[in-house]
Design an enzyme around this catalytic site. Sequence first.
Site, short mmCIF file in Angstrom:
data_model
loop_
_atom_site.label_atom_id
_atom_site.label_comp_id
_atom_site.label_asym_id
_atom_site.label_seq_id
_atom_site.Cartn_x
_atom_site.Cartn_y
_atom_site.Cartn_z
N ASN A 6 -7.84 4.97 -2.05
CA ASN A 6 -7.26 3.75 -1.70
C ASN A 6 -6.73 2.78 -2.68
O ASN A 6 -6.78 3.33 -3.68
CB ASN A 6 -8.63 2.80 -0.95
N CYS A 44 0.80 -1.27 0.22
CA CYS A 44 -0.17 -0.10 -0.11
C CYS A 44 0.75 1.26 -0.05
O CYS A 44 0.49 2.16 -0.61
CB CYS A 44 -0.74 0.01 0.95
N HIS A 60 -1.60 0.99 7.29
CA HIS A 60 -2.21 1.21 5.95
C HIS A 60 -1.84 2.52 5.24
O HIS A 60 -2.40 3.45 5.72
CB HIS A 60 -3.55 0.89 5.66
#
Length: 360
Positions: free
Chosen positions: A327, A167, A307
């Site tokens: 995201n 990520c 994250h």
Amino acid sequence: MVPRRLFVLAVVVLADTAAVVNSGFADSNPIRPVTDRAASALESTVFAALGRTRDALRFARFAVRYGKSYESAAEVHKRFRIFSESLQLVRSTNRKGLSYRLGINRFADMSWEEFRATRLGAAQNCSATLTGNHRMRAAAVALPETKDWREDGIVSPVKNQGHCGSCWTFSTTGALEAAYTQATGKPISLSEQQLVDCGFAFNNFGCNGGLPSQAFEYIKYNGGLDTEESYPYQGVNGICKFKNENVGVKVLDSVNITLGAEDELKDAVGLVRPVSVAFEVITGFRLYKSGVYTSDHCGTTPMDVNHAVLAVGYGVEDGVPYWLIKNSWGADWGDEGYFKMEMGKNMCGVATCASYPIVA
């Protein structure tokens, strides 16, 4: 015992339908008859293992839509159990009248342990943000009441990190792509895989996690980041293949937001450009669908965040101020790949580990 032939058929059917996951039940889909036949075959397999129930039918349709492949009756039972637990969580959460809603998505048959191992990075201490170096604009420079950098055309499309805790690389490239487009007026797609393969000397760990602030430093001292086209994403740790002739962007420096300072973060997002941020994902978040996410159970310290994402704006929805965040779980997750996080409480540590690059 369910005949093995049925499960082999299910695997074949699911492989054939994986390419049409987003068109499974659309009336306008010209290949709907094929999808319907695939769904019928999988439904038969699921019913043979689970019995003919409404929840079993819902599970079969979910599996077809997301191109799932289950190789045994035991796995069907396991995934159905997890799916049922996810469905119950969605229903119970949405009955509470919260500022956000959950929904069934491709992660609904994954256990929290599986999800955490394949989508999140290991917690790391964001020491660079203990004392930030972002300069707040003068009081005479008014912040916009709302901001969405997508409207300025500088935010690149949502990507998908797949089964890799990378990520941080997508947060990094998202910030760089926005900065490059803002400076040049031209779109660009940059290489996450280079960061996965080459960033270890700067305390990044490929598919096991890393930090955008450390990635910006790597790119600065490395002399640039290659384009996605020249160094495509594989989603696994590999050998560094950086080539200077393929550099798409160079980093002059990076700016860190002071740990927990949402006023600094809002100033940067509102007046500068999108900012790489990180937060703690807890179990229910993976099923986020819409609204402003909030939680009493996530942490806010540098060792809680797991994250990395990209803050691209902010606003207010039904009286709740929020951050608008991009995201890296694909455009079919959440609100077309985005989510909103409550602003003003350093919710889940969203302002704990924030930074943005200055590009050449």
